[in-house]
Design a protein around this motif. Structure first.
Motif, short mmCIF file in Angstrom:
data_model
loop_
_atom_site.label_atom_id
_atom_site.label_comp_id
_atom_site.label_asym_id
_atom_site.label_seq_id
_atom_site.Cartn_x
_atom_site.Cartn_y
_atom_site.Cartn_z
N PRO A 62 -3.81 37.00 -22.72
CA PRO A 62 -2.59 37.43 -23.38
C PRO A 62 -2.79 38.59 -24.35
O PRO A 62 -1.84 39.00 -25.01
N CYS A 63 -3.98 39.15 -24.44
CA CYS A 63 -4.25 40.22 -25.41
C CYS A 63 -3.52 41.52 -25.05
O CYS A 63 -2.85 42.11 -25.89
N LEU A 64 -3.69 41.97 -23.83
CA LEU A 64 -3.01 43.16 -23.30
C LEU A 64 -3.13 44.38 -24.22
O LEU A 64 -2.16 45.05 -24.53
N GLY A 65 -4.37 44.64 -24.66
CA GLY A 65 -4.62 45.84 -25.45
C GLY A 65 -4.41 45.69 -26.94
O GLY A 65 -4.54 46.66 -27.67
N THR A 66 -4.09 44.50 -27.42
CA THR A 66 -3.85 44.32 -28.85
C THR A 66 -5.12 43.96 -29.62
O THR A 66 -5.12 44.00 -30.84
N VAL A 67 -6.21 43.61 -28.92
CA VAL A 67 -7.46 43.22 -29.57
C VAL A 67 -8.49 44.33 -29.36
O VAL A 67 -8.74 44.73 -28.23
N VAL A 68 -9.06 44.81 -30.46
CA VAL A 68 -10.10 45.83 -30.40
C VAL A 68 -11.37 45.22 -30.98
O VAL A 68 -11.39 44.78 -32.13
N CYS A 69 -12.42 45.19 -30.19
CA CYS A 69 -13.70 44.63 -30.63
C CYS A 69 -14.64 45.78 -30.99
O CYS A 69 -14.75 46.74 -30.23
#
Length: 129
Positions: A62-69
């Motif tokens: 469900p991240c779809l580009g919202t999480v940056v590691c």
């Protein structure tokens, strides 16, 4: 005349080019060994690197580009926590494969429902064996 001519560059294992990756792989192996030895699923120790790293964006649901590691190790930890044990039917996230298996059997398995409807006692231990 070409602007750039590719050339092989030999680097030793101790070259600063590999420093961050070597540090992350050592910490990752220590975290995995501790988790196996203690049976603990706690958060591993965060890596503090001296060198800047390239960030990785998670494009899985469900991240779809919202999480940056900030590093590959951080992305692997994120993937283990949010995507590895996810139900393909209802997208519920579980802490381990055993819990996912219990969920699938109890909520999405027609054979399990038939056994319960027939009056059979259908249960499994919450602790993995």
């Amino acid at each position: 005349m070409p602007l750039y001519t590719p050339a092989k560059r030999r680097r030793s294992c101790s070259d600063p080019f590999f420093a961050q990756g070597n540090a992350e792989s050592v910490l990752h192996s220590i975290d995995k060994q501790l988790a196996v030895a203690t049976g603990d699923n706690a958060q591993p120790v965060e890596l503090v690197a001296d060198q800047p790293s390239h960030s990785i964006i998670c494009h899985d649901a469900p991240c779809l580009g919202t999480v940056v590691c900030p590093s590959a190790l951080a992305f692997e930890r994120h993937y283990d926590q949010m995507h590895r044990n996810t139900c393909s039917v209802c997208s519920a996230i579980f802490p381990s494969a055993h819990w996912l298996d219990l969920h699938v059997q109890e909520h999405h398995d027609a054979f399990f429902d038939a056994r319960v409807a027939r009056g059979d006692k259908a249960f499994r231990c919450f602790l993995p064996t």
